[in-house]
Scaffold this motif. Structure first.
Motif, PDB file in Angstrom:
ATOM      1  N   TYR A 315       5.190  -1.436 -17.893  1.00 63.25           N
ATOM      2  CA  TYR A 315       3.924  -1.582 -18.599  1.00 63.25           C
ATOM      3  C   TYR A 315       3.926  -2.928 -19.316  1.00 63.25           C
ATOM      4  O   TYR A 315       4.918  -3.315 -19.938  1.00 63.25           O
ATOM      5  CB  TYR A 315       3.736  -0.458 -19.610  1.00 63.25           C
ATOM      6  N   GLY A 316       2.819  -3.615 -19.226  1.00 62.52           N
ATOM      7  CA  GLY A 316       2.641  -4.865 -19.947  1.00 62.52           C
ATOM      8  C   GLY A 316       1.626  -4.681 -21.053  1.00 62.52           C
ATOM      9  O   GLY A 316       0.591  -4.027 -20.847  1.00 62.52           O
ATOM     10  N   ILE A 317       1.927  -5.211 -22.229  1.00 61.52           N
ATOM     11  CA  ILE A 317       0.991  -5.159 -23.353  1.00 61.52           C
ATOM     12  C   ILE A 317       0.426  -6.563 -23.537  1.00 61.52           C
ATOM     13  O   ILE A 317       1.186  -7.556 -23.573  1.00 61.52           O
ATOM     14  CB  ILE A 317       1.669  -4.672 -24.647  1.00 61.52           C
ATOM     15  N   TYR A 318      -0.897  -6.657 -23.640  1.00 56.59           N
ATOM     16  CA  TYR A 318      -1.590  -7.940 -23.693  1.00 56.59           C
ATOM     17  C   TYR A 318      -2.346  -8.072 -25.019  1.00 56.59           C
ATOM     18  O   TYR A 318      -2.684  -7.072 -25.664  1.00 56.59           O
ATOM     19  CB  TYR A 318      -2.569  -8.063 -22.519  1.00 56.59           C
ATOM     20  N   ASP A 319      -2.605  -9.306 -25.420  1.00 58.41           N
ATOM     21  CA  ASP A 319      -3.361  -9.548 -26.650  1.00 58.41           C
ATOM     22  C   ASP A 319      -4.823  -9.144 -26.515  1.00 58.41           C
ATOM     23  O   ASP A 319      -5.413  -8.587 -27.448  1.00 58.41           O
ATOM     24  CB  ASP A 319      -3.286 -11.031 -27.048  1.00 58.41           C
ATOM     25  N   THR A 392      -1.350  -2.183 -19.267  1.00 55.49           N
ATOM     26  CA  THR A 392      -1.493  -1.958 -17.828  1.00 55.49           C
ATOM     27  C   THR A 392      -0.121  -1.708 -17.204  1.00 55.49           C
ATOM     28  O   THR A 392       0.905  -2.101 -17.753  1.00 55.49           O
ATOM     29  CB  THR A 392      -2.154  -3.149 -17.114  1.00 55.49           C
ATOM     30  N   GLU A 393      -0.145  -1.094 -16.044  1.00 54.84           N
ATOM     31  CA  GLU A 393       1.095  -0.690 -15.377  1.00 54.84           C
ATOM     32  C   GLU A 393       1.200  -1.293 -13.988  1.00 54.84           C
ATOM     33  O   GLU A 393       0.323  -1.106 -13.146  1.00 54.84           O
ATOM     34  CB  GLU A 393       1.137   0.841 -15.240  1.00 54.84           C
ATOM     35  N   TRP A 394       2.273  -2.037 -13.764  1.00 52.29           N
ATOM     36  CA  TRP A 394       2.713  -2.325 -12.406  1.00 52.29           C
ATOM     37  C   TRP A 394       3.750  -1.256 -12.062  1.00 52.29           C
ATOM     38  O   TRP A 394       4.771  -1.128 -12.745  1.00 52.29           O
ATOM     39  CB  TRP A 394       3.360  -3.694 -12.277  1.00 52.29           C
ATOM     40  N   GLY A 395       3.490  -0.457 -11.043  1.00 50.63           N
ATOM     41  CA  GLY A 395       4.452   0.529 -10.573  1.00 50.63           C
ATOM     42  C   GLY A 395       4.840   0.215  -9.147  1.00 50.63           C
ATOM     43  O   GLY A 395       4.104  -0.456  -8.416  1.00 50.63           O
ATOM     44  N   MET A 444       8.506  -7.141 -11.437  1.00 50.26           N
ATOM     45  CA  MET A 444       7.277  -6.679 -12.086  1.00 50.26           C
ATOM     46  C   MET A 444       7.175  -7.211 -13.507  1.00 50.26           C
ATOM     47  O   MET A 444       6.070  -7.534 -13.986  1.00 50.26           O
ATOM     48  CB  MET A 444       7.202  -5.148 -12.062  1.00 50.26           C
ATOM     49  N   SER A 445       8.312  -7.334 -14.170  1.00 50.88           N
ATOM     50  CA  SER A 445       8.307  -7.948 -15.500  1.00 50.88           C
ATOM     51  C   SER A 445       7.853  -9.399 -15.405  1.00 50.88           C
ATOM     52  O   SER A 445       7.057  -9.877 -16.231  1.00 50.88           O
ATOM     53  CB  SER A 445       9.708  -7.863 -16.116  1.00 50.88           C
ATOM     54  N   GLU A 446       8.354 -10.114 -14.409  1.00 48.20           N
ATOM     55  CA  GLU A 446       7.918 -11.502 -14.201  1.00 48.20           C
ATOM     56  C   GLU A 446       6.417 -11.576 -13.975  1.00 48.20           C
ATOM     57  O   GLU A 446       5.738 -12.479 -14.490  1.00 48.20           O
ATOM     58  CB  GLU A 446       8.648 -12.109 -13.003  1.00 48.20           C
ATOM     59  N   ALA A 455       4.357  -8.269 -24.459  1.00 47.33           N
ATOM     60  CA  ALA A 455       5.476  -7.335 -24.583  1.00 47.33           C
ATOM     61  C   ALA A 455       5.554  -6.509 -23.310  1.00 47.33           C
ATOM     62  O   ALA A 455       4.563  -6.366 -22.584  1.00 47.33           O
ATOM     63  CB  ALA A 455       5.300  -6.428 -25.801  1.00 47.33           C
ATOM     64  N   LEU A 456       6.755  -5.966 -23.042  1.00 45.81           N
ATOM     65  CA  LEU A 456       6.993  -5.188 -21.832  1.00 45.81           C
ATOM     66  C   LEU A 456       7.607  -3.841 -22.192  1.00 45.81           C
ATOM     67  O   LEU A 456       8.374  -3.734 -23.149  1.00 45.81           O
ATOM     68  CB  LEU A 456       7.932  -5.939 -20.882  1.00 45.81           C
TER      69      LEU A 456
END
Length: 538
Positions: A315-319, A392-395, A444-446, A455-456
């Motif tokens: 999961y990525g957290i965005y501003d 959002t989620e990259w799975g 996916m983190s990249e 944040a991840l």
């Protein structure tokens, strides 16, 4: 014991593959009876649009039968597995609760032994399934965009892709920065009105049922037409075992109706469509003096080589508010950048990425097993609440290799509510899959960071991800090493067919619904085309 009048074909299970079989065969003039242990779900039954929808999803509409514990469910002992088996018993089967990802397997998936020296090649090819993929894609009303360069053919879709939204656009920009493949995700969710289904209303609750019918569950897409063509659907019918004659042919099935009566449905041909756990359970529970190890199990492979597609997510957290709390929960984007084998990565095969939305208040405040629930309260609660729309989620769907020790067996100590022995799932994530998961988590983190995530939140293994139950009655050309042939007919019992995910030789690295249904349509059309040559018990 009461006996229903003979059918030409008995189908066990009214889910994705059973629905295909019922419509195809009834339309071709067969007398079809389908036994389904669940019932119809009406649009108003689904919690979407209701204030309590997330609470209902945690219990009544949970994806796990072990949590849901409805009258139509049976327990699955999953204590020996890091993956919880997920399924739904009812008309439409697990398509009632799936997210609607509609993805074809790739040509390499059918030639894994030849290309990578592991597992086995399938007895059929991508080209064999291609016309059935095409037909079902247009029949189901799939929304997508033609031209994905990852495939050798530019297959088309009857509906334009669902909007990828701001969060999809941001993720796409991140992938572009890295030079990685992405494509609007094909989904069996209507982007516009299609046949008797409305366009998606963006409830964001696809995984607890679609109240508008925008999602292509087979109760909408197949069963009404199958019944109109003459198919008989018996709900509340829990099949306990197959019955056999002295010639080794299946004569039908015994089942327990909702009043607790033991009944028998006779049929000339029997088709199993009960998923990768339910089908081996039934075959193993059908052991007799003629087949002491279970029906159609001379190879000893019934229940063996279970594959589950371990799901890893970041999961990525965005501003910025990306609107990621809005539905549908089908994939906005998919990526096949890391799908094919590259041995420099330290493993073979690969997986498909999917970018998913993250709707709902509770989803942002749930805790994982092993964590202290109090860590989500107080300031942590407000912090998580602020992530809504920014999360959002990259799975990744990891290709699971077939390993014989991963299996479904009968649990002699556990039964369902009708006293039928329940299945036990023994499953270990293999070393190749472990390496693959670690690799994809890093990539996916990249991708998130390239898209601007601040944040991840990585989840190496999502326990509640066992939708894809595959491989436990595999197809093949050799009866010594497979259960059914390329047209899903049992090697041992010539009037018995298995058409669900059990027949997969390898798991592929994509969501399997499209492939399950294409295999089922191919098999049942072959049965119908060769009706005069088909062995029957009558």
């Amino acid at each position: 014991m009461s006996t229903r009048s003979d059918a030409d074909v008995l189908i066990v299970g009214a889910g994705a593959s059973g629905s295909v079989a019922a419509l195809e065969l009834a339309s071709r003039g067969f007398r079809v009876v389908c036994l389904e242990q669940g019932d119809w779900a009406l649009p108003d039954d689904f919690p979407a649009g209701k204030p309590e929808w997330e609470l209902a999803r945690l219990k009544q509409w949970n994806s796990s039968p072990n949590v849901r514990q409805a009258a139509s469910d049976y327990p699955v002992d999953s204590a020996e597995s890091p993956i919880e088996p997920l399924m739904f018993n009812g008309v439409g089967g697990s398509t009632i609760l799936y997210a609607g990802h509609w993805v074809r397997a790739l040509p390499s998936d059918f030639r894994v032994k030849t290309l990578d020296g592991v597992a086995d090649d399938w007895p059929l090819t991508y080209e064999d399934l291609r016309p059935f993929y095409d037909e079902l894609t247009h029949f189901m009303g799939v929304s997508g965009l033609a031209g994905d360069p990852s495939y050798p053919d530019e297959h088309t879709f009857p509906l334009p892709p669902l909007p990828i939204g701001k969060y999809g656009l941001v993720a796409a920009h991140g992938m572009e920065k890295l030079g990685w493949h992405w494509w609007p995700g094909p989904n069996a969710i209507a982007s516009r009105a299609f046949k008797n289904r409305s366009a998606c209303m963006r409830y964001g609750s696809c995984e607890s049922g679609c109240p508008t019918g925008a999602k292509a569950s087979t109760d909408f897409t197949h069963w009404r037409d199958a019944i109109a063509a003459g198919a008989v659907l018996v709900t509340g019918a829990r099949v306990s075992r197959l019955t056999m004659d002295t010639k080794g042919l299946v004569t039908g099935a015994e089942y327990i109706d909702r009043d607790g009566n033991l009944c028998h449905q006779a049929a000339g041909v029997t088709v199993l469509a009960a998923n990768g756990i339910g089908t081996p359970r039934l075959l193993l529970n059908s052991a007799s003096a003629q087949c002491p190890d279970g029906a159609s199990n001379s190879s000893g492979l019934v229940g063996k080589r279970l594959m589950c597609h371990p799901l890893a997510s970041v999961y990525g957290i965005y501003d910025d508010d990306l609107g990621s709390h809005l539905g549908p929960t089908g994939q906005a984007l998919q990526s096949l950048q890391f799908y094919e084998t590259d041995t420099d990565r330290g493993f073979v095969r690969g997986g498909k990425w999917n970018l998913m939305s993250a709707p709902g208040l509770l989803r942002h405040n749930q805790w994982e097993p092993g964590q202290d629930w109090r860590d989500t309260m107080g300031p942590a609660f407000h912090d998580r609440l602020g992530r809504i729309g920014r999360y959002t989620e990259w799975g990744v769907t990891i290709e699971d290799l077939p390993e014989e020790h991963n299996e479904v067996v009968i649990d002699s100590d556990v039964t369902d509510s009708d006293g039928i022995p329940a299945p036990r799932m023994r499953y270990v994530i293999g070393e190749n899959s472990r390496r693959m998961i670690d690799y994809h988590l890093e990539r996916m983190s990249e991708a998130h960071l390239a898209a601007g995530a601040v944040a991840l939140d990585p989840i190496p293994v999502v326990r509640e991800s066992g939708w894809h139950l595959l491989g436990t009655a595999r197809m093949g050309s050799d009866p010594a090493t497979s259960v059914v042939d390329q047209y899903c007919r049992s090697h041992d019992v010539p009037n018995l067919f298995v058409i669900d995910g059990s027949v997969f030789v390898t798991s592929t690295g994509v969501n399997p619904t499209a492939t399950i249904m294409a295999i089922a349509l191919r098999a049942m059309r072959h049965l119908a085309d060769n009706r005069s040559a088909q062995v029957t018990s009558s």
